[in-house]
Each structure stands twice: as C-alpha cells, then as structure tokens.
Motif scaffolding. Structure first.
Motif, mmCIF file in Angstrom:
data_model
loop_
_atom_site.group_PDB
_atom_site.id
_atom_site.type_symbol
_atom_site.label_atom_id
_atom_site.label_comp_id
_atom_site.label_asym_id
_atom_site.label_seq_id
_atom_site.Cartn_x
_atom_site.Cartn_y
_atom_site.Cartn_z
ATOM 1 N N GLU A 181 0.970 -1.222 -0.115
ATOM 2 C CA GLU A 181 0.064 -0.045 0.004
ATOM 3 C C GLU A 181 0.893 1.276 -0.170
ATOM 4 O O GLU A 181 2.023 1.251 0.636
ATOM 5 C CB GLU A 181 -0.988 0.044 1.263
ATOM 6 C CG GLU A 181 -1.685 1.243 1.331
ATOM 7 C CD GLU A 181 -2.946 1.201 0.399
ATOM 8 O OE1 GLU A 181 -3.565 2.573 0.495
ATOM 9 O OE2 GLU A 181 -3.104 0.264 -0.344
ATOM 10 N N LYS A 211 1.192 5.259 0.484
ATOM 11 C CA LYS A 211 0.399 6.379 1.056
ATOM 12 C C LYS A 211 1.249 7.809 0.855
ATOM 13 O O LYS A 211 2.343 7.795 1.397
ATOM 14 C CB LYS A 211 0.041 6.159 2.579
ATOM 15 C CG LYS A 211 -1.025 5.302 2.770
ATOM 16 C CD LYS A 211 -2.252 5.787 2.362
ATOM 17 C CE LYS A 211 -3.238 4.966 2.489
ATOM 18 N NZ LYS A 211 -4.600 5.497 1.674
ATOM 19 N N ARG A 250 1.176 12.066 1.943
ATOM 20 C CA ARG A 250 0.685 12.744 2.578
ATOM 21 C C ARG A 250 1.554 13.951 2.920
ATOM 22 O O ARG A 250 2.936 13.667 2.178
ATOM 23 C CB ARG A 250 0.219 12.614 4.008
ATOM 24 C CG ARG A 250 -0.747 11.191 4.050
ATOM 25 C CD ARG A 250 -2.315 11.972 3.551
ATOM 26 N NE ARG A 250 -3.470 11.035 3.697
ATOM 27 C CZ ARG A 250 -3.641 9.989 2.809
ATOM 28 N NH1 ARG A 250 -3.066 9.949 1.704
ATOM 29 N NH2 ARG A 250 -4.842 9.388 3.023
ATOM 30 N N ALA A 265 1.159 10.100 6.542
ATOM 31 C CA ALA A 265 1.046 9.007 5.607
ATOM 32 C C ALA A 265 1.002 7.503 6.593
ATOM 33 O O ALA A 265 -0.038 6.642 6.029
ATOM 34 C CB ALA A 265 2.241 8.998 4.798
ATOM 35 N N ALA A 323 -2.492 7.034 7.855
ATOM 36 C CA ALA A 323 -3.598 7.023 6.964
ATOM 37 C C ALA A 323 -4.049 5.513 6.453
ATOM 38 O O ALA A 323 -4.810 5.497 5.754
ATOM 39 C CB ALA A 323 -3.294 7.713 5.784
ATOM 40 N N VAL A 324 -3.329 4.612 7.012
ATOM 41 C CA VAL A 324 -3.546 3.257 6.796
ATOM 42 C C VAL A 324 -4.619 2.624 7.450
ATOM 43 O O VAL A 324 -4.283 2.281 8.840
ATOM 44 C CB VAL A 324 -2.322 2.379 6.723
ATOM 45 C CG1 VAL A 324 -2.626 0.891 6.058
ATOM 46 C CG2 VAL A 324 -1.368 2.816 5.659
ATOM 47 N N GLN A 384 -8.910 -0.381 4.648
ATOM 48 C CA GLN A 384 -7.745 -0.347 3.635
ATOM 49 C C GLN A 384 -7.096 -1.657 3.843
ATOM 50 O O GLN A 384 -6.801 -2.485 2.747
ATOM 51 C CB GLN A 384 -6.927 0.684 3.999
ATOM 52 C CG GLN A 384 -7.754 2.086 3.170
ATOM 53 C CD GLN A 384 -6.992 2.984 3.388
ATOM 54 O OE1 GLN A 384 -5.986 3.158 4.313
ATOM 55 N NE2 GLN A 384 -6.592 4.104 2.427
ATOM 56 N N VAL A 408 3.820 -1.165 3.540
ATOM 57 C CA VAL A 408 3.436 0.007 3.381
ATOM 58 C C VAL A 408 4.725 1.050 2.867
ATOM 59 O O VAL A 408 5.763 0.860 3.599
ATOM 60 C CB VAL A 408 2.761 0.813 4.621
ATOM 61 C CG1 VAL A 408 2.374 2.325 4.285
ATOM 62 C CG2 VAL A 408 1.402 0.043 4.823
#
Length: 121
Positions: free
Chosen positions: A58, A60, A62, A68, A71-72, A76, A103
């Motif tokens: 994933e 992310k 930001r 960031a 934000a997971v 998700q 991530v």
C-alpha cells in the motif's frame, strides 16, 4: 465530462507516489509484478517479489511521513487482504511464497520509506 481539478490532482499525486514507491522497491532488489491491481473487491497499489517473498504494498502520500503512516486504516488493510487472496487464486505459482503486507510512505522532499510487514495477515 472531465474530472474535478481536486480529484485530478489527487490522482496525479497518487500515480507519482506509486512511481516513487516502485523506484524504491526496485533499488532494493524487488521486481514489480503488478501496479494498481484490483480484483474481487480488493485493490493493491503494488505487488512485488524478491526471492521467495511476495509483498503486497500500500502506498500512502501525505504532507509528512507520519501523516502517511496514520492513513492506513483497518478497512484498507481488509481491502488489501482481499486483493491478495484474489491475486493468489489467479496466480497459484506464488502460493508457496512468504507473504508480507508492506506500506511505502511518501512525502514531499523526503525519500520514500518502506515499512515491511506493516500489518499482519
């Protein structure tokens, strides 16, 4: 009808972040198998392989790496797991590989940061 300017900017930011994440993975020995993989209600930004390890990644982006990372969401994570199950069903040759859910965090003027095994199976 053209997408709204904010949505288009967010889409471009996401593509740029995925490109930077793929670059980081390649530099550290990973081979990218899929980008923006979507099947059976699951979606994965990147799927990469190195040796006998298969990473579902994933990405992310930001304003900061810390934002960031936050934000997971669990939702998700579930979407990524569904995508991984769909991928393995379609690609049984990878079934015996060690799986990780990683991530990659992306922020302006910072190198991307990979968090291996960011969340469990």
């Amino acid at each position: 009808m053209a997408p709204a300017p904010k949505r288009l900017a967010a889409f471009r930011l996401g593509l740029d972040a995925e490109t930077r994440a793929a670059w980081l993975l390649r530099l550290t020995g990973w081979r990218i198998l899929k980008r923006r993989y979507a099947q059976s209600g699951g979606e994965i930004d990147l799927i990469a392989v190195r040796g006998q390890t298969l990473a579902f990644v994933e990405v992310k982006a930001r304003a900061t790496l810390e934002a960031a990372a936050e934000a997971v969401t669990p939702r998700q994570q579930a979407r990524i797991r569904r995508g991984a199950e769909a991928f393995l069903a379609r690609e049984p040759a990878y079934a015996g590989y060690v799986m990780t859910f990683d991530v990659v965090l992306v922020a302006p003027r910072r190198l991307p940061r990979r968090l291996p095994n960011a969340f469990g199976q």
